[in-house]
Design an enzyme around this catalytic site. Structure first.
Site, PDB file in Angstrom:
ATOM      1  CG  ASP A  72       0.941   5.939  -3.958  1.00 24.42           C
ATOM      2  OD1 ASP A  72       0.713   5.852  -2.730  1.00 24.42           O
ATOM      3  OD2 ASP A  72       1.595   5.072  -4.581  1.00 24.42           O
ATOM      4  CD  GLU A 134       1.221   0.930  -0.470  1.00 33.14           C
ATOM      5  OE1 GLU A 134       1.210  -0.194   0.057  1.00 33.14           O
ATOM      6  OE2 GLU A 134       0.581   1.200  -1.520  1.00 33.14           O
TER       7      GLU A 134
END
Length: 383
Positions: A72, A134
């Site tokens: 991400d 994350e």
């Protein structure tokens, strides 16, 4: 290098902003692995738009190494990019795009290396772990780690490929995110003393937070390996009130603790609970409904690998660098350690000085260094 760059180009093209999911990228990565005969296991997240991935090449069993990266990225809205952030652009031997440094550059190199390792005769297992979310608190890796721990996966060590300029990082601070819900009593602002201003309660709490920070700076523990060598407390969001002529009865504040290994965040929280108790007790003498509730909404452990340990020395040798550092940003490393009983270090291409900014980039030289490190790793793991 063409293969790694082709993978990086494709990875950047997936707009995997945390809020939007990463499933298309994960499917792409899985297809690359499956095309080489590698089984990729997916760990779907809630909502069906995101997943983590775990794959293994080499012999089954314990030991070996995990190559770990999060897929991400942070948003690009409001940033002045010189080119499309989700289309890789090369200028002056630099590759631009959202996530180029943080951390799709490493993931591209890791996938390339993993595919090559599948053709080698490895003596120990090599794992690839790709996670989601994350950037919003190391959220997505946790369900995957829970299942891996239950399956008895026990790697010797984990290489987290966050951007470190290819230096080996042995540590980062832990983080605890806290929500303070402050409850007062509404009133007309012309009669302000007849109400209890929830924003004022939040202000009283903030004063206590700043007092604790001052004490830490004055007499607290130090770790000189960090740019900021002590534990920090930081209030980032305060929301309260609806109109100027209304005494607000609710206010929310979000704050964090980023602690060095020598400090226990729970001890700091205990002090804050004691402070809030005193604030609320005083307010309740006139306003029985007064309250301040503190809730942890996210936390992850710090990383503090032994700088002279075997894993650190092995990683330094593989990286081609001669020194070690500690980094200011957090990683999933501490979660790997606590979940799988292993050791994690951080080393990857690019710099976090480029991360989260417009015109994020990773250089060709950094990618080459990363590819060389991973080639040395798989070579050392050969039977």
């Amino acid at each position: 290098m063409d293969k790694a760059l082709a993978i990086l180009d494709k990875l950047i093209s997936f707009p995997t902003v945390s809020r939007d999911g990463n499933l298309e990228l994960i499917r792409y990565a899985a297809s690359l692995l499956e095309g080489a005969g590698i089984e990729a296991r997916l760990f779907p997240g809630e909502g069906g738009d995101r997943a983590s991935l775990f794959a293994t090449v080499g012999p089954k069993g314990t030991g070996g190494v995990v190559l770990s990266g999060h897929t991400d990225v942070v948003p690009v809205e409001g940033q002045a990019w010189s080119s499309d952030p989700f289309r890789m652009a090369e200028r002056d031997s630099r590759f631009f795009g959202r996530g180029a440094a943080d951390m799709k550059g490493f993931i591209a190199c890791a996938i390339e290396s993993f595919l090559a390792a599948a053709r080698a005769d490895l003596a120990r297992p090599l794992h690839l772990a790709l996670s989601y979310d994350e950037e919003i608190g190391c959220v997505g890796v946790r369900p995957m780690l829970l299942e891996l721990a239950g399956a008895g996966i026990r790697p010797e060590w984990v290489l987290i490929g966050e951007p470190t300029g290819m230096q080996v990082a042995t540590g980062h601070k832990g983080k605890t995110g806290i929500r303070a819900a402050c409850c007062g009593q509404a009133a007309h602002s012309a009669l302000a003393p007849t109400g209890l201003n929830a924003i004022h309660l939040a202000s009283d709490l903030l004063t206590e937070i700043r007092a604790i920070q001052a004490d830490i700076e004055r007499i607290g523990a130090r770790d000189a390996d960090y740019d900021v060598p002590f534990t920090t407390l930081h209030a980032g969001v305060i929301k309260g009130g609806t109109a100027l002529n209304i005494v607000p009865d609710a206010c929310e504040m979000l704050f964090e603790i980023r602690n060095i290994a020598e400090d226990d965040p729970k001890e700091i929280l205990d002090r804050l609970f004691e402070s809030t108790g005193a604030i609320v007790s005083k307010a309740r003498k006139q306003f029985p409904a007064a309250d301040i509730r503190l809730d942890i909404f996210n936390e992850y452990p710090g990383l503090n690998a032994d700088p002279g340990g075997a894993v650190t020395q092995k990683a330094i040798g593989l990286s081609g660098q001669s020194s070690r550092i500690k980094v200011a940003f957090g990683t999933e490393g501490g979660l790997f350690e606590s979940s799988l009983g292993t050791t994690a270090v951080v080393c990857g291409p690019g710099s976090m000085e480029q991360g989260h900014k417009p015109d994020e980039f990773v250089s060709r030289d950094q990618l080459q260094q990363c590819r060389a490190m991973l080639a040395r790793l798989t070579g050392a793991m050969a039977a």
